[in-house]
Design an enzyme around this catalytic site. Structure first.
Site, mmCIF file in Angstrom:
data_model
loop_
_atom_site.group_PDB
_atom_site.id
_atom_site.type_symbol
_atom_site.label_atom_id
_atom_site.label_comp_id
_atom_site.label_asym_id
_atom_site.label_seq_id
_atom_site.Cartn_x
_atom_site.Cartn_y
_atom_site.Cartn_z
ATOM 1 N N GLU A 3 3.543 -5.674 -12.213
ATOM 2 C CA GLU A 3 4.924 -5.385 -12.601
ATOM 3 C C GLU A 3 5.433 -6.489 -13.522
ATOM 4 O O GLU A 3 6.046 -6.226 -14.559
ATOM 5 C CB GLU A 3 5.806 -5.277 -11.359
ATOM 6 N N ARG A 22 6.029 1.816 -10.880
ATOM 7 C CA ARG A 22 7.116 2.771 -11.018
ATOM 8 C C ARG A 22 7.527 2.884 -12.495
ATOM 9 O O ARG A 22 7.444 1.906 -13.242
ATOM 10 C CB ARG A 22 8.309 2.339 -10.166
ATOM 11 N N HIS A 43 0.834 -1.205 0.000
ATOM 12 C CA HIS A 43 0.000 0.000 0.000
ATOM 13 C C HIS A 43 0.868 1.255 0.000
ATOM 14 O O HIS A 43 0.632 2.191 -0.768
ATOM 15 C CB HIS A 43 -0.928 -0.002 1.222
#
Length: 372
Positions: free
Chosen positions: A287, A180, A17
């Site tokens: 990811e 990211r 989180h």
């Protein structure tokens, strides 16, 4: 644009989180936003990590015991929410402390990513923020938000129909996954690389905490698998994991070259260079999908089951089961994957689920709604 995040990490909650909120904060900061965090000091919190990235972080005291934090006990925090005890206090107590912070910040956006919070907390603080984004995975409680994000595969807007106000906008699916930027940046390299590679690099990622020691169970199971003689195994684990020493000892005993990496900062590159991942279900699944990494998934928490089943149905990964299933199921699944083109097909199906640019879409939308 001023933004306040309310998210926690702990030995029980894990780090996911906070990490996805950090990803969103970084993208918003690039766009000129002023981001702040509010986190409780649970055992295993990541407050210093957040501060090390330059964000002012308000720490809320943890008044319980380690045992209370690790074991769900409905008598500790009286609340109907399934994850009420993840908060460490009642929602009313949390809102009371947060109110002083939010009164000082006066954020344009409050972003809440916490299974222990619902509309009661949100409404109690409504006069102190302009807009509210809730990041959720469960669709199991009401919210009083302007925007809701659920990045899980198989989720539908209708799942939140009776839980949110009519004016709330809902973003669902892994195309909005908060990854990211390095994952999208390595996507082309990763996809091109696996067209020529043969399976020899195995990556084990069970989260930073790995409370049930799934990493150790995977290493034990791999000892009984038929792997290429030049196989290389890499296990990634967090420095706060209670199993770090045990995993390191196991790695030294493996028949193949096995490395244990702690608190790495180049996870995207490690994934891109792997031929197969054995990893936890949950947010890190996206990811791996972004990079087209074939994956054998292990469910570490009950709330991961729906997304894991949906991902298996998409053929973008295969489900091992729970930690207790690893020893029996992993050798069977591995033997099938290393025969034929199972790895290639799985990676190809996975890459269709997300391009890794979800955080760009979400950050852009927040800024547009702020300016409206």
């Amino acid at each position: 644009m001023k933004i306040a995040f309310r998210a926690d990490a702990s030995l029980q909650i894990g780090s996911g989180h906070v990490m996805r909120c950090l990803t969103l904060a970084n993208e918003l900061t690039v766009r000129g936003a002023d981001c702040h965090f509010i986190c409780r000091e649970h055992p295993g919190h990541l407050i210093e990590l957040i501060r090390s990235q330059g964000y002012t972080t308000y720490s809320l005291p943890y008044k319980g015991s380690v045992e209370a934090d690790l074991i769900l006990n409905s008598s500790v925090i009286p609340d109907s929410l399934a994850h009420a005890n993840w908060l460490g206090v009642t929602q009313e107590q949390d809102a009371e402390v947060c109110s002083a912070i939010l009164k000082e910040l006066q954020p344009d956006w409050l972003i809440a990513d916490h299974y222990g919070l619902d509309a009661r907390w949100e409404l109690a603080l409504k006069h102190l923020y302009r807009h509210l984004l809730v990041v959720d995975d469960l669709a199991d409680r009401p919210h009083a938000c302007d925007l809701l994000l659920d990045q899980n595969l198989g989720r539908e807007v209708a799942d939140y129909g009776s839980l949110i106000p009519e004016y709330c906008r809902v973003l669902v699916g892994p195309k909005y996954a908060l990854l990211r930027p390095e994952f999208a940046g390595l996507r082309e390299y990763s996809l091109q690389r696996r067209k020529q590679s043969r399976p020899r690099n195995i990556l084990i990622t069970m989260g930073g905490v790995d409370q049930p020691n799934a990493t150790g169970q995977v290493l034990e199971a791999l000892k009984h698998c038929s792997l290429p003689a030049d196989c290389q195994i890499t296990a990634v684990i967090g420095g706060q994991s209670p199993w770090l020493h045990d995993v390191s000892v196991l790695a030294a005993e493996m028949p193949w070259r096995t490395k244990v990496l702690v608190n790495i900062s180049d996870m995207a590159q490690r994934m891109a260079d792997s031929d197969l991942a054995i990893g936890a279900a949950g947010s890190t699944s996206w990811e791996r999908c972004c990079l087209g990494v074939p994956t054998l998934m292990v469910v570490l928490a009950e709330n991961q089951w729906p997304g894991a089943r949906a991902l298996q149905s998409s053929q973008g990964a295969q489900l091992v089961g729970e930690v207790s299933d690893i020893r029996e199921q992993l050798p069977v699944l591995l033997s099938k994957l290393f025969i034929g083109h199972g790895l290639e097909k799985m990676g190809r199906m996975a890459t269709q689920l997300t391009d890794g640019l979800g955080v760009v879409q979400v950050a852009g939308l927040l800024k547009r709604l702020f300016a409206a």
